[in-house]
Design a protein around this motif. Structure first.
Motif, PDB file in Angstrom:
ATOM      1  N   GLY A  50     -17.544  43.750  -3.200  1.00 30.58           N
ATOM      2  CA  GLY A  50     -17.604  44.146  -1.797  1.00 30.58           C
ATOM      3  C   GLY A  50     -17.693  42.945  -0.869  1.00 30.58           C
ATOM      4  N   ILE A  51     -18.489  41.965  -1.252  1.00 27.57           N
ATOM      5  CA  ILE A  51     -18.613  40.745  -0.447  1.00 27.57           C
ATOM      6  C   ILE A  51     -17.270  40.020  -0.376  1.00 27.57           C
ATOM      7  N   ALA A  52     -16.563  39.954  -1.515  1.00 25.73           N
ATOM      8  CA  ALA A  52     -15.247  39.305  -1.526  1.00 25.73           C
ATOM      9  C   ALA A  52     -14.282  40.039  -0.593  1.00 25.73           C
ATOM     10  N   LEU A  53     -14.322  41.361  -0.617  1.00 26.48           N
ATOM     11  CA  LEU A  53     -13.433  42.138   0.251  1.00 26.48           C
ATOM     12  C   LEU A  53     -13.806  41.977   1.726  1.00 26.48           C
ATOM     13  N   TRP A  54     -15.108  41.937   2.038  1.00 24.92           N
ATOM     14  CA  TRP A  54     -15.522  41.688   3.423  1.00 24.92           C
ATOM     15  C   TRP A  54     -15.057  40.304   3.873  1.00 24.92           C
ATOM     16  N   LEU A  56     -12.424  38.692   2.766  1.00 28.33           N
ATOM     17  CA  LEU A  56     -10.975  38.805   2.971  1.00 28.33           C
ATOM     18  C   LEU A  56     -10.678  39.485   4.307  1.00 28.33           C
ATOM     19  N   TYR A  57     -11.422  40.543   4.594  1.00 28.82           N
ATOM     20  CA  TYR A  57     -11.273  41.228   5.878  1.00 28.82           C
ATOM     21  C   TYR A  57     -11.544  40.259   7.027  1.00 28.82           C
ATOM     22  N   GLY A  58     -12.598  39.472   6.900  1.00 28.56           N
ATOM     23  CA  GLY A  58     -12.916  38.484   7.927  1.00 28.56           C
ATOM     24  C   GLY A  58     -11.799  37.480   8.112  1.00 28.56           C
ATOM     25  N   ASP A  63     -12.462  36.841  11.960  1.00 26.62           N
ATOM     26  CA  ASP A  63     -13.851  37.057  12.383  1.00 26.62           C
ATOM     27  C   ASP A  63     -14.748  35.995  11.750  1.00 26.62           C
ATOM     28  N   GLY A  64     -15.103  34.992  12.549  1.00 27.14           N
ATOM     29  CA  GLY A  64     -15.886  33.858  12.061  1.00 27.14           C
ATOM     30  C   GLY A  64     -17.175  34.218  11.359  1.00 27.14           C
ATOM     31  N   PRO A  65     -18.036  35.048  11.967  1.00 31.84           N
ATOM     32  CA  PRO A  65     -19.287  35.386  11.291  1.00 31.84           C
ATOM     33  C   PRO A  65     -19.067  36.057   9.931  1.00 31.84           C
ATOM     34  N   ALA A  71     -18.550  34.094   2.685  1.00 32.69           N
ATOM     35  CA  ALA A  71     -18.229  32.968   1.800  1.00 32.69           C
ATOM     36  C   ALA A  71     -19.500  32.445   1.134  1.00 32.69           C
ATOM     37  N   ILE A  72     -20.557  32.272   1.929  1.00 35.30           N
ATOM     38  CA  ILE A  72     -21.822  31.773   1.376  1.00 35.30           C
ATOM     39  C   ILE A  72     -22.439  32.797   0.434  1.00 35.30           C
ATOM     40  N   THR A  73     -22.459  34.057   0.844  1.00 31.66           N
ATOM     41  CA  THR A  73     -23.050  35.103   0.008  1.00 31.66           C
ATOM     42  C   THR A  73     -22.238  35.309  -1.261  1.00 31.66           C
ATOM     43  N   LEU A  74     -20.918  35.147  -1.194  1.00 28.25           N
ATOM     44  CA  LEU A  74     -20.081  35.291  -2.383  1.00 28.25           C
ATOM     45  C   LEU A  74     -20.449  34.249  -3.437  1.00 28.25           C
TER      46      LEU A  74
END
Length: 100
Positions: A50-54, A56-58, A63-65, A71-74
């Protein structure tokens, strides 16, 4: 960039910072102790995906944030997932039926 959109960007970066920083104690504890027994492999696999997909969405929306936080959480979630996967495989190799 208007003052309104600047405020929204600051809000996004603040939210991203808090959620990302909140994850660090779990990463540090897991890396120090190596103990992943209380962590669900399935949950972390889904969470990391899910983090990877978010992320990618960013990237796709610029969307900078979202990009920075995910990226950090991944990386952090990936480290824990890797430790959990290694423990799962080691248990299976020893003939222990691991809980996923």
């Amino acid at each position: 960039m208007s003052a309104h959109s600047s405020s929204i960007a600051v809000l996004g970066y603040l939210a991203a910072s808090l959620t990302t920083v909140s994850f660090i104690p779990q990463v540090v504890k897991t890396l120090r102790t190596g103990d992943t027994s209380g962590i669900s492999l399935r949950m972390y696999a889904l969470f990391t995906s899910g983090i990877a997909l978010w992320g990618l969405y960013g990237l796709l929306t610029g969307d900078g944030p979202l990009i920075v936080a995910n990226a950090i959480t991944l990386v952090s979630a990936g480290l824990i997932l890797d430790r959990k996967w290694r423990a799962y495989c080691a248990d299976r190799h020893r003939g222990i039926t691991p809980r996923a």
